[in-house]
Design a protein around this motif. Structure first.
Motif, PDB file in Angstrom:
ATOM      1  N   ARG A 107       0.832  -1.217   0.000  1.00  9.45           N
ATOM      2  CA  ARG A 107       0.000   0.000   0.000  1.00  9.45           C
ATOM      3  C   ARG A 107       0.853   1.248   0.000  1.00  9.45           C
ATOM      4  O   ARG A 107       0.552   2.221  -0.684  1.00  9.45           O
ATOM      5  N   LEU A 108       1.923   1.228   0.769  1.00 11.18           N
ATOM      6  CA  LEU A 108       2.814   2.385   0.840  1.00 11.18           C
ATOM      7  C   LEU A 108       3.470   2.644  -0.513  1.00 11.18           C
ATOM      8  O   LEU A 108       3.471   3.775  -1.010  1.00 11.18           O
ATOM      9  N   VAL A 109       4.013   1.603  -1.136  1.00  7.99           N
ATOM     10  CA  VAL A 109       4.640   1.754  -2.451  1.00  7.99           C
ATOM     11  C   VAL A 109       3.611   2.237  -3.463  1.00  7.99           C
ATOM     12  O   VAL A 109       3.875   3.141  -4.269  1.00  7.99           O
ATOM     13  N   ARG A 110       2.416   1.653  -3.439  1.00 11.58           N
ATOM     14  CA  ARG A 110       1.350   2.064  -4.359  1.00 11.58           C
ATOM     15  C   ARG A 110       1.013   3.541  -4.159  1.00 11.58           C
ATOM     16  O   ARG A 110       0.863   4.290  -5.122  1.00 11.58           O
ATOM     17  N   ASN A 111       0.898   3.973  -2.907  1.00 11.11           N
ATOM     18  CA  ASN A 111       0.554   5.367  -2.633  1.00 11.11           C
ATOM     19  C   ASN A 111       1.632   6.325  -3.132  1.00 11.11           C
ATOM     20  O   ASN A 111       1.324   7.384  -3.682  1.00 11.11           O
ATOM     21  N   VAL A 112       2.905   5.964  -2.926  1.00 13.09           N
ATOM     22  CA  VAL A 112       4.001   6.810  -3.420  1.00 13.09           C
ATOM     23  C   VAL A 112       3.945   6.857  -4.946  1.00 13.09           C
ATOM     24  O   VAL A 112       4.068   7.930  -5.550  1.00 13.09           O
ATOM     25  N   LEU A 113       3.743   5.720  -5.575  1.00 15.58           N
ATOM     26  CA  LEU A 113       3.672   5.658  -7.036  1.00 15.58           C
ATOM     27  C   LEU A 113       2.521   6.519  -7.558  1.00 15.58           C
ATOM     28  O   LEU A 113       2.696   7.326  -8.479  1.00 15.58           O
ATOM     29  N   ILE A 114       1.355   6.386  -6.977  1.00 14.96           N
ATOM     30  CA  ILE A 114       0.192   7.172  -7.420  1.00 14.96           C
ATOM     31  C   ILE A 114       0.431   8.663  -7.198  1.00 14.96           C
ATOM     32  O   ILE A 114       0.087   9.495  -8.046  1.00 14.96           O
ATOM     33  N   HIS A 115       1.061   8.998  -6.092  1.00 13.74           N
ATOM     34  CA  HIS A 115       1.394  10.397  -5.802  1.00 13.74           C
ATOM     35  C   HIS A 115       2.272  10.965  -6.918  1.00 13.74           C
ATOM     36  O   HIS A 115       2.026  12.066  -7.424  1.00 13.74           O
ATOM     37  N   GLU A 116       3.278  10.207  -7.322  1.00 12.27           N
ATOM     38  CA  GLU A 116       4.192  10.681  -8.364  1.00 12.27           C
ATOM     39  C   GLU A 116       3.522  10.691  -9.730  1.00 12.27           C
ATOM     40  O   GLU A 116       3.793  11.575 -10.552  1.00 12.27           O
ATOM     41  N   ILE A 117       2.634   9.755  -9.993  1.00 15.60           N
ATOM     42  CA  ILE A 117       1.868   9.776 -11.248  1.00 15.60           C
ATOM     43  C   ILE A 117       1.005  11.033 -11.302  1.00 15.60           C
ATOM     44  O   ILE A 117       0.857  11.654 -12.361  1.00 15.60           O
ATOM     45  N   ALA A 118       0.465  11.446 -10.164  1.00 16.92           N
ATOM     46  CA  ALA A 118      -0.330  12.681 -10.115  1.00 16.92           C
ATOM     47  C   ALA A 118       0.516  13.880 -10.547  1.00 16.92           C
ATOM     48  O   ALA A 118       0.025  14.779 -11.235  1.00 16.92           O
ATOM     49  N   HIS A 119       1.800  13.891 -10.177  1.00 17.52           N
ATOM     50  CA  HIS A 119       2.679  14.966 -10.631  1.00 17.52           C
ATOM     51  C   HIS A 119       2.836  14.911 -12.153  1.00 17.52           C
ATOM     52  O   HIS A 119       2.919  15.947 -12.813  1.00 17.52           O
ATOM     53  N   HIS A 120       2.878  13.714 -12.717  1.00 13.79           N
ATOM     54  CA  HIS A 120       2.947  13.561 -14.176  1.00 13.79           C
ATOM     55  C   HIS A 120       1.749  14.239 -14.840  1.00 13.79           C
ATOM     56  O   HIS A 120       1.871  14.808 -15.923  1.00 13.79           O
ATOM     57  N   PHE A 121       0.604  14.188 -14.181  1.00 11.91           N
ATOM     58  CA  PHE A 121      -0.603  14.821 -14.708  1.00 11.91           C
ATOM     59  C   PHE A 121      -0.670  16.310 -14.380  1.00 11.91           C
ATOM     60  O   PHE A 121      -1.655  16.969 -14.700  1.00 11.91           O
ATOM     61  N   GLY A 122       0.376  16.831 -13.726  1.00  9.28           N
ATOM     62  CA  GLY A 122       0.445  18.262 -13.465  1.00  9.28           C
ATOM     63  C   GLY A 122      -0.105  18.710 -12.133  1.00  9.28           C
ATOM     64  O   GLY A 122      -0.205  19.908 -11.869  1.00  9.28           O
ATOM     65  N   TYR A 123      -0.465  17.777 -11.263  1.00 12.76           N
ATOM     66  CA  TYR A 123      -0.971  18.163  -9.938  1.00 12.76           C
ATOM     67  C   TYR A 123       0.162  18.698  -9.066  1.00 12.76           C
ATOM     68  O   TYR A 123       1.257  18.138  -9.050  1.00 12.76           O
ATOM     69  N   SER A 124      -0.130  19.746  -8.323  1.00 10.88           N
ATOM     70  CA  SER A 124       0.815  20.278  -7.347  1.00 10.88           C
ATOM     71  C   SER A 124       0.698  19.466  -6.060  1.00 10.88           C
ATOM     72  O   SER A 124      -0.231  18.663  -5.905  1.00 10.88           O
ATOM     73  N   GLU A 125       1.612  19.690  -5.132  1.00 10.66           N
ATOM     74  CA  GLU A 125       1.520  19.023  -3.823  1.00 10.66           C
ATOM     75  C   GLU A 125       0.195  19.368  -3.154  1.00 10.66           C
ATOM     76  O   GLU A 125      -0.436  18.512  -2.553  1.00 10.66           O
ATOM     77  N   GLU A 126      -0.233  20.632  -3.271  1.00  9.98           N
ATOM     78  CA  GLU A 126      -1.487  21.063  -2.649  1.00  9.98           C
ATOM     79  C   GLU A 126      -2.676  20.353  -3.302  1.00  9.98           C
ATOM     80  O   GLU A 126      -3.600  19.930  -2.627  1.00  9.98           O
ATOM     81  N   GLY A 127      -2.646  20.236  -4.625  1.00 11.86           N
ATOM     82  CA  GLY A 127      -3.727  19.545  -5.324  1.00 11.86           C
ATOM     83  C   GLY A 127      -3.812  18.081  -4.956  1.00 11.86           C
ATOM     84  O   GLY A 127      -4.901  17.534  -4.779  1.00 11.86           O
ATOM     85  N   ILE A 128      -2.652  17.448  -4.817  1.00 14.47           N
ATOM     86  CA  ILE A 128      -2.614  16.034  -4.425  1.00 14.47           C
ATOM     87  C   ILE A 128      -3.145  15.889  -2.998  1.00 14.47           C
ATOM     88  O   ILE A 128      -3.921  14.972  -2.712  1.00 14.47           O
ATOM     89  N   ALA A 129      -2.740  16.786  -2.120  1.00 11.95           N
ATOM     90  CA  ALA A 129      -3.215  16.726  -0.728  1.00 11.95           C
ATOM     91  C   ALA A 129      -4.731  16.857  -0.675  1.00 11.95           C
ATOM     92  O   ALA A 129      -5.392  16.158   0.095  1.00 11.95           O
ATOM     93  N   ARG A 130      -5.289  17.732  -1.513  1.00  9.02           N
ATOM     94  CA  ARG A 130      -6.756  17.874  -1.559  1.00  9.02           C
ATOM     95  C   ARG A 130      -7.400  16.574  -2.033  1.00  9.02           C
ATOM     96  O   ARG A 130      -8.390  16.125  -1.473  1.00  9.02           O
ATOM     97  N   LEU A 131      -6.836  15.959  -3.075  1.00  9.86           N
ATOM     98  CA  LEU A 131      -7.378  14.693  -3.583  1.00  9.86           C
ATOM     99  C   LEU A 131      -7.296  13.597  -2.524  1.00  9.86           C
ATOM    100  O   LEU A 131      -8.229  12.834  -2.344  1.00  9.86           O
ATOM    101  N   GLU A 132      -6.158  13.531  -1.843  1.00  8.70           N
ATOM    102  CA  GLU A 132      -5.989  12.495  -0.813  1.00  8.70           C
ATOM    103  C   GLU A 132      -6.954  12.715   0.335  1.00  8.70           C
ATOM    104  O   GLU A 132      -7.446  11.770   0.927  1.00  8.70           O
ATOM    105  N   GLY A 133      -7.261  13.975   0.637  1.00  9.05           N
ATOM    106  CA  GLY A 133      -8.210  14.293   1.701  1.00  9.05           C
ATOM    107  C   GLY A 133      -9.634  13.914   1.352  1.00  9.05           C
ATOM    108  O   GLY A 133     -10.454  13.664   2.220  1.00  9.05           O
ATOM    109  N   GLU A 134      -9.938  13.858   0.042  1.00 11.47           N
ATOM    110  CA  GLU A 134     -11.289  13.506  -0.397  1.00 11.47           C
ATOM    111  C   GLU A 134     -11.527  12.004  -0.347  1.00 11.47           C
ATOM    112  O   GLU A 134     -12.655  11.562  -0.329  1.00 11.47           O
ATOM    113  N   GLY A 135     -10.427  11.200  -0.400  1.00 10.15           N
ATOM    114  CA  GLY A 135     -10.552   9.745  -0.479  1.00 10.15           C
ATOM    115  C   GLY A 135     -10.918   9.079   0.783  1.00 10.15           C
ATOM    116  O   GLY A 135     -11.270   9.459   1.797  1.00 10.15           O
TER     117      GLY A 135
END
Length: 135
Positions: A107-135
């Motif tokens: 789960r940890l590796v998957r979460n790190v991977l998904i986090h970095e894929i989100a950067h590939h899509f142009g998400y900022s750290e703040e945008g990723i944090a918002r998405l993670e907060g919604e989940g």
């Protein structure tokens, strides 16, 4: 103890984490996998000093992963091909977080991977944090 944790008698190797990352990547929905096609996923022990300095970090264990490349939101078909986009997973920081958090390693590796894929899509750290907060 989870199935992932029982698998290793010694700390998981870079190859072990790469295998987990490949399994996690294969489980990502096909449209997302297709959108990151050509992105290289590498496992390294630690971020280098130059990366830490660029990120404003003092200790290498503060960074579990890094996306290097041009986010899709900034790419153009007119751009000259450059080095492939790369997702780096840092083994030691991931293992430190695994031990400290008690989270399942997959789960940890998957979460790190998904986090970095989100950067590939142009998400900022703040945008990723918002998405993670919604989940």
């Amino acid at each position: 103890m989870t199935k992932t944790e029982m698998r290793w008698g010694a700390p998981p190797s870079a190859e072990d984490l790469a295998e987990l990352a490949e399994t996690a990547f294969a489980a990502i929905p096909a449209p997302l996998r297709e959108a990151v096609r050509g992105t290289v996923i590498l496992v390294e022990e630690l971020p280098d000093d130059e990366t830490l300095e660029a990120m404003g970090l003092e200790h290498p264990w503060e960074l579990t992963g890094l996306y290097r490349g041009t986010p899709l939101t900034e790419k153009s078909v007119l751009d000259a091909p450059m080095e492939p986009d790369t997702i780096l997973l840092y083994r030691e920081p991931i293992l430190v977080e695994w031990v400290e958090s008690g989270e399942d390693l997959f789960r940890l590796v998957r979460n790190v991977l998904i986090h970095e894929i989100a950067h590939h899509f142009g998400y900022s750290e703040e945008g990723i944090a918002r998405l993670e907060g919604e989940g």
